[in-house]
Scaffold this active site. Sequence first.
Site: not given
Length: 273
Positions: A58, A81, A76
């Site tokens: 990640e 995020t 995305d």
Amino acid sequence: MTIGALLGAALLAAPVAAHATATPAAAPAAASPAAAAATGLDDPAKKDIAMQIVSSAENSSLDWKAQYKYIEDIRDGRGYTAGIIGFCSGTGDMLDLVEYYTQVKPGNVLAKYLPALRKVNGGDSHAGLDPNFTKDWAKAATDAEFKKAQDHERDRVYFNPAVGQGKSDGVGTLGQFIYYDAIVMHGDGSDSTSFRNIRKRALTKAKPPAQGGNETTWLNAFLDARVWAMKQEEAHSDTSRVDTAQRVFLKKGNLNLNTPLDWKVYGDSFHIG
């Protein structure tokens, strides 16, 4: 923890957002001999290894504890995020996190964003979050209570259900990690690429040890199903976190996820001694 990465970013590997909240797994069933010999992913040392491996995918770093403050929009479709497993403003888990944090620490720096987080849930909008949400997230990440809240939600939504299902299926530490990585990326919702449906797809090809199957055969079938799920979305189409990481451990027969570990993700090499 996405397009561009459960989970295009400034980092080489983008965080991965989960799609939905997981449901608790059934009580563990009788384990295979290999699983019985394993310490289990919930052993603190093994759990730390799991966090390092996920962080390598990640965030291109083994230093997962440096990711509490991480936040960006990786474009995305899931909004911001952030954090140690890629909580997303568009998928509900970030909202759950901030709600929990506000329960344990009312009046925190993120509490004022709750109305906006409820409105943007389900999409990629920043409405009501910009311009200071990212700064306030980083500020909150200096608070030990916020770090504990991230740990709590990681365990409640992702880690504990994955380990519980792994033990129920009779798989060892590696298998439990394989489940955990899948649930972080795909969530455990009703869509075809969710964790539970990846598992159902694998069940058409093999049986887990708790149902009399061979552990290695089962985990290969699960990873085959996982790769299929990843390729359904451009964000997840790079399958190296399976191909050059989890498959490597499995091919070596390292069902207990013992160190030393060597793997690659997105072309980067990692080692845990």
